[in-house]
Design an enzyme around this catalytic site. Structure first.
Site, PDB file in Angstrom:
ATOM      1  N   PRO A 182      -7.334   0.317   2.147  1.00 26.97           N
ATOM      2  CA  PRO A 182      -7.811  -0.592   1.110  1.00 26.97           C
ATOM      3  C   PRO A 182      -6.882  -1.766   0.850  1.00 26.97           C
ATOM      4  O   PRO A 182      -5.720  -1.588   0.526  1.00 26.97           O
ATOM      5  CB  PRO A 182      -7.926   0.305  -0.124  1.00 26.97           C
ATOM      6  N   GLU A 183      -7.374  -2.961   1.057  1.00 28.06           N
ATOM      7  CA  GLU A 183      -6.689  -4.183   0.629  1.00 28.06           C
ATOM      8  C   GLU A 183      -7.575  -4.802  -0.442  1.00 28.06           C
ATOM      9  O   GLU A 183      -8.502  -4.165  -0.935  1.00 28.06           O
ATOM     10  CB  GLU A 183      -6.442  -5.111   1.825  1.00 28.06           C
ATOM     11  N   HIS A 202      -9.274  16.827   0.005  1.00 25.58           N
ATOM     12  CA  HIS A 202      -8.057  16.218  -0.541  1.00 25.58           C
ATOM     13  C   HIS A 202      -8.257  15.724  -1.970  1.00 25.58           C
ATOM     14  O   HIS A 202      -7.661  14.727  -2.376  1.00 25.58           O
ATOM     15  CB  HIS A 202      -7.596  15.087   0.368  1.00 25.58           C
ATOM     16  N   ARG A 210      -3.463  11.093   2.294  1.00 27.60           N
ATOM     17  CA  ARG A 210      -2.029  10.922   2.584  1.00 27.60           C
ATOM     18  C   ARG A 210      -1.159  10.846   1.328  1.00 27.60           C
ATOM     19  O   ARG A 210       0.052  10.658   1.426  1.00 27.60           O
ATOM     20  CB  ARG A 210      -1.821   9.679   3.437  1.00 27.60           C
ATOM     21  N   ARG A 218      11.820 -19.565   0.577  1.00 26.20           N
ATOM     22  CA  ARG A 218      12.223 -18.312   1.202  1.00 26.20           C
ATOM     23  C   ARG A 218      12.925 -18.573   2.532  1.00 26.20           C
ATOM     24  O   ARG A 218      12.708 -19.600   3.167  1.00 26.20           O
ATOM     25  CB  ARG A 218      11.000 -17.417   1.445  1.00 26.20           C
TER      26      ARG A 218
END
Length: 292
Positions: free
Chosen positions: A2-3, A99, A119, A165
């Site tokens: 998921p993004e 899960h 996970r 940066r």
DNA sequence: GAGGCATCCTGTAAGC
DNA sequence: TGCTTACAGGATGCCT
């Protein structure tokens, strides 16, 4: 995985199926799935109303109300799906997922909310809302930058900070304190669209090039959102358990040795930060002074 | 203060 | 066939 687009799909599902409902009970089935004090979650949630579903980057939260009054919520149920987390709205009689980590039942005896996470990189917690910004956000994520689909995102400030940066552009894209919601998949896709190699030093990018990259980030995310997110297997699904289809539209991610959709050159895979970067050797040449 | 890397975790696939 | 190893990756904390 998921993004931002996948999390937004989940947020819309929560808004539709969960917002406005009052918690009857909560059950924590795996301690790692809940941050802070896992034992507290059931007591803190019981009797509270999940007001609405909000999102910044990959974080979701639901402000908690104490009843029908219209007082400003002081805290919220905060969620991050991690690598494999799912928030599912299912019939209470449905069999338990292998899960299943957290189960939330509602006072209306309707469908329950389940946090399923293979996970265990994802987590839930209840956190106070920081009321100082124009839009209150949970305190644990006040360091997260706005995401590029939010009104609060400042394109010019982002360009300035990127150019200050001293690192590679992909590291900057993955830094959630600069821009939130971008993960490995959409970073690679946006860099391909903008014809930038992932190790391009940030200080060598011009403001127009950063604007082009931002436009690519927004385009790839908007297209993914239109298709319900990206899914390579059954790990990512929306709240009803349906997978997205955006993986069929990916130009480089996971396409090692397959032809570039622009020039036909085989896509390369390079090691990057203990993971992978996919790019086209011809469209995205390795820059001078590359910063891996 | 900023940058970079190890770590957490489990299922799958590849290699022997 | 069965065992071992590599790999996937977001956020955090620690080290430089």
């Amino acid at each position: 995985m998921p993004e931002l687009p996948e999390v937004e799909v989940v947020r819309r599902g929560l808004e539709r199926w969960v917002a406005g409902r009052t918690v009857a009970s909560a059950e924590v089935l795996h301690p790692r799935a809940v941050r802070r004090d896992p034992g507290d979650l059931p007591a803190v949630l019981k009797g509270r109303t999940l007001r609405s579903a909000e999102r910044r980057g990959k974080y979701l939260w639901m402000p908690l109300g104490d009843g029908p009054g219209d007082e400003e919520p002081a805290d919220a149920l905060l969620a991050h799906l991690g690598m494999s987390g799912q928030l599912l709205v299912v019939d209470p009689a449905a069999p338990e997922e292998k899960h299943l980590r957290v189960r939330i039942r509602f006072a209306d005896d309707g469908p329950e909310l389940r946090f399923v996470d293979q996970r265990t990189f994802g987590h839930l917690l209840v956190a106070p809302l920081d009321p100082r910004p124009a839009r209150p956000v949970p305190q644990p994520i006040t360091h997260i930058a706005p995401d590029p689909l939010e009104e609060a995102f400042d394109d010019e400030e982002f360009a300035v900070r990127v150019r200050l940066r001293r690192t590679g552009i992909k590291r900057a894209l993955l830094d959630q304190s600069l821009i939130s919601g971008v993960g490995n998949i959409y970073a690679d896709e946006a860099l391909w669209r903008a014809r930038l190699h992932w190790a391009r030093p940030t200080e060598t990018l011009t403001q127009p090039k950063i604007a082009e990259l931002l436009a690519a980030v927004r385009a790839v995310m908007t297209e993914a959102l239109g298709q319900g997110g990206t899914s390579f297997d059954s790990l990512y699904v929306n709240v009803n358990g349906e997978s997205g289809y955006f993986d069929r539209s990916l130009a480089v991610y996971g396409r090692r040795d397959e032809p570039c959709r622009r020039c036909g050159t085989p896509i390369r895979r390079e090691a990057f930060m203990n993971r992978s970067s996919y790019s086209c050797p011809k469209c995205q040449p390795v820059p001078k002074n590359a910063r891996p």
